[in-house]
Scaffold this active site. Sequence first.
Site, short mmCIF file in Angstrom:
data_model
loop_
_atom_site.label_atom_id
_atom_site.label_comp_id
_atom_site.label_asym_id
_atom_site.label_seq_id
_atom_site.Cartn_x
_atom_site.Cartn_y
_atom_site.Cartn_z
CB ALA A 1 -2.38 -5.98 -5.47
N GLY B 1 -3.63 -9.88 -2.78
CA GLY B 1 -3.26 -10.60 -3.91
C GLY B 1 -2.13 -11.74 -3.19
CD GLU C 1 -7.03 -12.15 -5.26
OE1 GLU C 1 -6.21 -11.17 -5.28
OE2 GLU C 1 -7.87 -11.95 -5.86
CD GLU D 1 -8.30 -7.77 -1.89
OE1 GLU D 1 -8.57 -7.90 -0.83
OE2 GLU D 1 -7.43 -8.48 -2.67
N1 CAA Z 1 1.30 -2.04 -1.65
C1 CAA Z 1 2.26 -1.18 -1.26
N2 CAA Z 1 2.96 -1.26 -0.32
C2 CAA Z 1 2.78 -1.94 0.79
C3 CAA Z 1 1.64 -2.91 0.68
C4 CAA Z 1 1.10 -3.03 -0.29
N3 CAA Z 1 -0.27 -3.77 -0.47
N4 CAA Z 1 1.79 -3.48 1.98
C5 CAA Z 1 2.61 -3.02 2.76
N5 CAA Z 1 3.32 -1.90 1.80
C6 CAA Z 1 4.75 -1.28 2.21
C7 CAA Z 1 4.11 -0.06 3.08
O1 CAA Z 1 3.45 1.15 2.46
C8 CAA Z 1 5.46 0.22 4.16
O2 CAA Z 1 6.18 0.97 3.44
P1 CAA Z 1 7.10 2.15 4.03
O3 CAA Z 1 8.02 1.73 4.96
O4 CAA Z 1 7.81 2.74 2.55
O5 CAA Z 1 6.04 3.22 4.60
C9 CAA Z 1 5.99 -1.07 4.16
O6 CAA Z 1 5.44 -1.98 3.18
C10 CAA Z 1 5.69 -1.76 5.49
O7 CAA Z 1 4.57 -1.86 5.93
P2 CAA Z 1 3.80 -1.14 7.25
O8 CAA Z 1 4.48 -0.14 7.86
O9 CAA Z 1 2.38 -0.85 6.88
O10 CAA Z 1 3.80 -2.65 8.16
P3 CAA Z 1 2.77 -2.98 9.26
O11 CAA Z 1 3.33 -4.21 9.84
O12 CAA Z 1 2.55 -1.67 10.17
O13 CAA Z 1 1.30 -3.28 8.61
C11 CAA Z 1 -0.14 -4.28 7.06
C12 CAA Z 1 1.31 -4.38 7.73
C13 CAA Z 1 -1.11 -4.58 7.88
C14 CAA Z 1 0.08 -5.60 6.32
C15 CAA Z 1 -0.07 -3.10 6.36
O14 CAA Z 1 0.98 -2.86 5.50
C16 CAA Z 1 -1.23 -3.25 5.28
O15 CAA Z 1 -2.46 -2.91 5.64
N6 CAA Z 1 -0.77 -3.15 3.87
C17 CAA Z 1 -1.68 -3.08 2.77
C18 CAA Z 1 -2.66 -4.76 2.74
C19 CAA Z 1 -3.52 -4.70 1.78
O16 CAA Z 1 -4.52 -3.83 1.70
N7 CAA Z 1 -3.63 -5.37 0.88
C20 CAA Z 1 -4.44 -5.62 -0.39
C21 CAA Z 1 -4.02 -4.90 -1.52
S1 CAA Z 1 -5.06 -4.71 -2.79
C22 CAA Z 1 -5.14 -6.31 -3.66
O17 CAA Z 1 -4.30 -7.21 -3.21
C23 CAA Z 1 -6.05 -6.32 -4.86
C24 CAA Z 1 -5.80 -7.82 -5.71
O18 CAA Z 1 -6.93 -8.60 -5.43
C25 CAA Z 1 -5.16 -8.17 -6.65
#
Ligand code: CAA
Length: 258
Positions: A66, A109, A112, A132
């Site tokens: 998400a 998400g 999911e 999460e």
């Molecule tokens: N939301 C918003 N932006 C996101 C994102 C997310 N979930 N995941 C990645 N991005 C964005 C990053 O902010 C980044 O943007 P910028 O270039 O503008 O900085 C871009 O995508 C590339 O990401 P990274 O530079 O972080 O890429 P990476 O290869 O170094 O790392 C990753 C990849 C490990 C997946 C890391 O991006 C990460 O940890 N992302 C978040 C994952 C997360 O926590 N997901 C769960 C969300 S909560 C949820 O899903 C709730 C639910 O149940 C509905």
Amino acid sequence: MGLFQYIETSVENEIGFITLNRPKQLNALNRTMVGEIVSAAEEFDRDTQVKVILLSGHGKAFSAGADIDEMANDNPITLELLNQFADWDRLSLVKKPIIGAVKSFVFGGGFELALSCDLLIAAGDTLFSFPEVTLGVMPGAGGTQRLTKLVGKTKALEWILTAERINAETALKYGIINKIVAPELLMEEAIAFARKIAVQPSLAVRMIKDSVNKAVDYSLYEGMQYERKNFYLLFASEDQREGMEAFVEKRKPNFTGR
Ligand code: CAA
């Protein structure tokens, strides 16, 4: 098909393609995007040219979950009023099989969404995770329920509590995915897999998906009663007659989906 901002859609060879298209954000799912995915799936469900839906992502990853930027300032009241998870409920009402072709990050998400598919093909580099807990929250779009029903309480709790990244081999071992393929062959293999289902008589496919999904929620007895009614129902179809006549006459059946 409607015009979409965050996904692409197309139809080829009886397969309805839905491709997540926010590659710079690793296909992070904002609310509009989830709504678009569900609307496209519903449109394909009504389209008689489409037999199977194939969900995949443009760019490096399937989906990093998400959209955290969008969620960061939510509160319980905005979430209740948005009722955003109703979109996920609609996705589970789609009658045609949905195949997910996943790669790299399948997080939160995104995991999911993958678990909402009926069948999953994963590239060898795929990592599944529920991160999460590290954000101070928990999965909210079915993660705690679907994963537990799939792999059991022990591993579901471990993985969701620790945000562990599960690789494709582990996902295959626990029945989360159907198949692992080389990353460069992901779409080719997913299309071949979809075609194997697309050539089957579509009413039987529909009733099989419906019955198997009921097995997840119903008791064995209730599920068997439900299965029986779907079995009976198929004897009202032209494809049942055609399939059985073709067998007796030793010829290839010509299914019409009726
Ligand atoms: N939301 C918003 N932006 C996101 C994102 C997310 N979930 N995941 C990645 N991005 C964005 C990053 O902010 C980044 O943007 P910028 O270039 O503008 O900085 C871009 O995508 C590339 O990401 P990274 O530079 O972080 O890429 P990476 O290869 O170094 O790392 C990753 C990849 C490990 C997946 C890391 O991006 C990460 O940890 N992302 C978040 C994952 C997360 O926590 N997901 C769960 C969300 S909560 C949820 O899903 C709730 C639910 O149940 C509905």
